[in-house]
Write a protein that holds these residues in place. Structure first.
Motif, PDB file in Angstrom:
ATOM      1  N   GLY A   1       0.819  -1.201   0.000  1.00  0.00           N
ATOM      2  CA  GLY A   1       0.000   0.000   0.000  1.00  0.00           C
ATOM      3  C   GLY A   1       0.853   1.250   0.000  1.00  0.00           C
ATOM      4  N   ALA A   2       1.900   1.245   0.835  1.00  0.00           N
ATOM      5  CA  ALA A   2       2.810   2.387   0.888  1.00  0.00           C
ATOM      6  C   ALA A   2       3.604   2.532  -0.409  1.00  0.00           C
ATOM      7  CB  ALA A   2       3.763   2.233   2.072  1.00  0.00           C
ATOM      8  N   ALA A   3       3.947   1.404  -1.036  1.00  0.00           N
ATOM      9  CA  ALA A   3       4.701   1.455  -2.287  1.00  0.00           C
ATOM     10  C   ALA A   3       3.865   2.013  -3.433  1.00  0.00           C
ATOM     11  CB  ALA A   3       5.214   0.056  -2.637  1.00  0.00           C
ATOM     12  N   MET A   4       2.555   1.700  -3.441  1.00  0.00           N
ATOM     13  CA  MET A   4       1.687   2.101  -4.556  1.00  0.00           C
ATOM     14  C   MET A   4       1.039   3.464  -4.378  1.00  0.00           C
ATOM     15  SD  MET A   4      -0.217  -1.481  -5.597  1.00  0.00           S
ATOM     16  CE  MET A   4      -0.860  -1.840  -3.955  1.00  0.00           C
ATOM     17  N   ALA A   5       0.905   3.916  -3.143  1.00  0.00           N
ATOM     18  CA  ALA A   5       0.184   5.163  -2.876  1.00  0.00           C
ATOM     19  C   ALA A   5       0.752   6.370  -3.634  1.00  0.00           C
ATOM     20  CB  ALA A   5       0.162   5.442  -1.370  1.00  0.00           C
ATOM     21  N   PRO A   6       2.083   6.550  -3.707  1.00  0.00           N
ATOM     22  CA  PRO A   6       2.595   7.702  -4.465  1.00  0.00           C
ATOM     23  C   PRO A   6       2.189   7.676  -5.937  1.00  0.00           C
ATOM     24  CG  PRO A   6       4.295   6.836  -3.019  1.00  0.00           C
ATOM     25  CD  PRO A   6       3.170   5.840  -2.994  1.00  0.00           C
ATOM     26  N   ALA A   7       2.153   6.487  -6.549  1.00  0.00           N
ATOM     27  CA  ALA A   7       1.729   6.389  -7.947  1.00  0.00           C
ATOM     28  C   ALA A   7       0.252   6.715  -8.099  1.00  0.00           C
ATOM     29  CB  ALA A   7       2.018   4.987  -8.488  1.00  0.00           C
ATOM     30  N   ALA A   8      -0.563   6.242  -7.148  1.00  0.00           N
ATOM     31  CA  ALA A   8      -1.995   6.552  -7.188  1.00  0.00           C
ATOM     32  C   ALA A   8      -2.224   8.049  -7.094  1.00  0.00           C
ATOM     33  CB  ALA A   8      -2.720   5.827  -6.050  1.00  0.00           C
ATOM     34  N   ALA A   9      -1.560   8.686  -6.135  1.00  0.00           N
ATOM     35  CA  ALA A   9      -1.711  10.130  -5.966  1.00  0.00           C
ATOM     36  C   ALA A   9      -1.216  10.875  -7.205  1.00  0.00           C
ATOM     37  CB  ALA A   9      -0.941  10.589  -4.727  1.00  0.00           C
ATOM     38  N   ASP A  10      -0.115  10.433  -7.772  1.00  0.00           N
ATOM     39  CA  ASP A  10       0.438  11.085  -8.965  1.00  0.00           C
ATOM     40  C   ASP A  10      -0.554  11.047 -10.121  1.00  0.00           C
ATOM     41  OD1 ASP A  10       3.074  12.130 -10.269  1.00  0.00           O
ATOM     42  OD2 ASP A  10       2.376  10.572 -11.643  1.00  0.00           O
ATOM     43  N   THR A  11      -1.184   9.899 -10.336  1.00  0.00           N
ATOM     44  CA  THR A  11      -2.140   9.773 -11.446  1.00  0.00           C
ATOM     45  C   THR A  11      -3.403  10.590 -11.180  1.00  0.00           C
ATOM     46  OG1 THR A  11      -1.295   7.584 -12.028  1.00  0.00           O
ATOM     47  CG2 THR A  11      -3.515   8.126 -12.780  1.00  0.00           C
ATOM     48  N   ILE A  12      -3.893  10.561  -9.957  1.00  0.00           N
ATOM     49  CA  ILE A  12      -5.091  11.349  -9.626  1.00  0.00           C
ATOM     50  C   ILE A  12      -4.821  12.835  -9.839  1.00  0.00           C
ATOM     51  CG2 ILE A  12      -6.597  12.074  -7.726  1.00  0.00           C
ATOM     52  CD1 ILE A  12      -6.227   9.200  -6.579  1.00  0.00           C
ATOM     53  N   LEU A  13      -3.703  13.311  -9.341  1.00  0.00           N
ATOM     54  CA  LEU A  13      -3.365  14.734  -9.482  1.00  0.00           C
ATOM     55  C   LEU A  13      -3.150  15.110 -10.947  1.00  0.00           C
ATOM     56  CD1 LEU A  13      -0.977  15.063  -6.414  1.00  0.00           C
ATOM     57  CD2 LEU A  13      -3.235  16.126  -6.664  1.00  0.00           C
ATOM     58  N   ARG A  14      -2.529  14.218 -11.709  1.00  0.00           N
ATOM     59  CA  ARG A  14      -2.345  14.483 -13.136  1.00  0.00           C
ATOM     60  C   ARG A  14      -3.677  14.521 -13.855  1.00  0.00           C
ATOM     61  NH1 ARG A  14       0.266  17.475 -16.037  1.00  0.00           N
ATOM     62  NH2 ARG A  14       2.046  16.921 -14.700  1.00  0.00           N
ATOM     63  N   HIS A  15      -4.594  13.626 -13.484  1.00  0.00           N
ATOM     64  CA  HIS A  15      -5.929  13.637 -14.093  1.00  0.00           C
ATOM     65  C   HIS A  15      -6.629  14.966 -13.819  1.00  0.00           C
ATOM     66  CE1 HIS A  15      -9.767  11.976 -15.506  1.00  0.00           C
ATOM     67  NE2 HIS A  15     -10.316  12.583 -14.458  1.00  0.00           N
ATOM     68  N   PHE A  16      -6.563  15.438 -12.593  1.00  0.00           N
ATOM     69  CA  PHE A  16      -7.180  16.723 -12.267  1.00  0.00           C
ATOM     70  C   PHE A  16      -6.562  17.851 -13.097  1.00  0.00           C
ATOM     71  CE2 PHE A  16      -8.216  15.323  -7.618  1.00  0.00           C
ATOM     72  CZ  PHE A  16      -9.265  14.555  -8.093  1.00  0.00           C
ATOM     73  N   LYS A  17      -5.235  17.865 -13.195  1.00  0.00           N
ATOM     74  CA  LYS A  17      -4.557  18.939 -13.934  1.00  0.00           C
ATOM     75  C   LYS A  17      -4.864  18.879 -15.425  1.00  0.00           C
ATOM     76  CE  LYS A  17      -0.062  21.135 -14.599  1.00  0.00           C
ATOM     77  NZ  LYS A  17       1.388  21.125 -14.238  1.00  0.00           N
ATOM     78  N   ASP A  18      -4.842  17.686 -15.989  1.00  0.00           N
ATOM     79  CA  ASP A  18      -5.064  17.540 -17.436  1.00  0.00           C
ATOM     80  C   ASP A  18      -6.492  17.890 -17.833  1.00  0.00           C
ATOM     81  OD1 ASP A  18      -2.455  16.745 -17.743  1.00  0.00           O
ATOM     82  OD2 ASP A  18      -2.904  14.626 -18.068  1.00  0.00           O
ATOM     83  N   THR A  19      -7.460  17.493 -17.010  1.00  0.00           N
ATOM     84  CA  THR A  19      -8.875  17.647 -17.378  1.00  0.00           C
ATOM     85  C   THR A  19      -9.505  18.928 -16.839  1.00  0.00           C
ATOM     86  OG1 THR A  19      -9.649  16.443 -15.417  1.00  0.00           O
ATOM     87  CG2 THR A  19      -9.190  15.137 -17.418  1.00  0.00           C
ATOM     88  N   GLY A  20      -8.882  19.534 -15.842  1.00  0.00           N
ATOM     89  CA  GLY A  20      -9.501  20.679 -15.189  1.00  0.00           C
ATOM     90  C   GLY A  20     -10.564  20.286 -14.183  1.00  0.00           C
TER      91      GLY A  20
END
Length: 338
Positions: free
Chosen positions: A204-223
């Motif tokens: 969970g700790a290993a994957m959490a940074p990747a999950a957060a990175d993708t979520i934040l990128r989705h927000f930035k890309d889509t508005g």
């Protein structure tokens, strides 16, 4: 010329593909969890009538595909491609399942992110005009995964509180250019992110940074923000990774506490079932989406969700050589109407 790209990592489909059928098969322990009534089949035993756990896993995936097609009353000859993968060496479960279908096959490995990886590529094929019908499928099995990645079950080794229980289950989704939704409207493809975690019992700790990175990128890309979704749900971070993801994203200005969950938390009853931090494995997001979430979308209880399957890209070799565990997460936005 790239016409459908938003920002750095996101695709917005011009003709959003429709998810027209799903099927989910769950193991006995998963069937004791809170989502039991949403699965098409709950196994009586982990072997599913086979001689080995690996053969049982392949059978689960094959049957999930068959059930998804059976609901549509269409023949396998109508399917243009299968996009599928699992956790076993050389994609053994998926390859042997695809062997019995005369359908062109793309074997994928994204660890536990494989469901949304396969859905992403399948949707691209449909929106690109390369296919009318594709299947996205994946599976995992507690016993086969333990044997491959950790220790033989016979060892009976102790599991720390951060460890997760690999879900025994398989899911299949039929994605088409036809249909009335739910629709895949956006895909945000993840990057490999590594924060140096080396503990294979704390994925969970290993994957959490990747999950957060993708979520934040989705927000930035889509508005968009978390407020644009009824539900944002990661694939198998479990209790530990879910809390870390919430914290990372909140520090970037997005408080998802009201509408965020994780398939690894939903699939089991963490108070009654001894699964420590929750569920994991390719089958985790597969049976939660193909069983529970898809039905919620059809019934109108959910109108727009962001599903982010998460994967820990480790192997027994990399662990033995002291490597850290890279993470990956792929997101698909799914909406009832467009």
């Amino acid at each position: 010329m790239v016409e459908k790209r938003l920002g750095e990592q996101t695709i917005a489909f011009k003709n959003p593909p429709s998810i027209i059928s799903t099927a989910a098969i769950a193991g006995p322990k998963e069937g004791e969890g809170p989502l039991r009534d949403y699965y098409d089949i709950v196994l009586d035993d982990d072997l599913f009538g086979e001689e080995t756990w690996e053969k049982a896993e392949s059978k689960m995936q094959k049957e999930a595909v068959r059930l998804a097609l059976e609901k549509l009353q269409i023949d396998e000859k109508d399917i243009d491609y299968i996009f599928a993968g699992d956790l076993l060496n050389q994609l053994m479960a998926s390859s042997l399942a695809a062997r019995d279908y005369r359908i062109p096959f793309f074997g994928l490995y994204g660890a536990c992110s494989t469901l949304t990886e396969s859905m992403s590529l399948g949707a691209m094929a449909v929106d690109g005009g390369f296919a009318d019908y594709v299947i996205a499928s994946t599976s995992s099995h507690f016993c086969s995964a333990e044997r491959q990645f950790r220790f033989p079950l016979e060892h009976g080794n102790q599991r720390p509180p951060t460890s997760q229980w690999t879900v025994t289950g398989a899911g299949a989704a039929v994605i088409s250019s036809k249909g009335k939704g739910p629709y895949i409207t956006h895909v945000t493809t993840g990057r490999v992110v590594d924060f140096g975690i080396k503990d294979a019992n704390n994925m969970g700790a290993a994957m959490a940074p990747a999950a957060a990175d993708t979520i934040l990128r989705h927000f930035k890309d889509t508005g968009r923000t978390n407020k644009d979704y009824d539900l944002i749900i990661t694939g198998d971070l479990g209790k530990v990774g879910m809390e870390l993801t919430l914290d990372i994203v909140k520090k970037q200005g997005f408080d998802m506490s009201a509408n965020y969950s994780d398939c690894g938390v939903k699939v089991f009853d963490l108070t009654q079932q001894d699964v420590h931090a929750g569920g994991s494995g390719c089958g985790c997001s597969a049976i939660v989406f193909c069983g529970y979430l898809y039905k919620q979308l059809l019934e109108g209880n959910l109108n727009r969700i962001l599903l982010i399957s998460t994967g820990a890209l480790l192997s027994p070799t990399s662990t033995m050589q002291g490597e850290s565990i890279p993470g990956i997460a792929h997101a698909v936005a799914i909406e009832r109407g467009v």
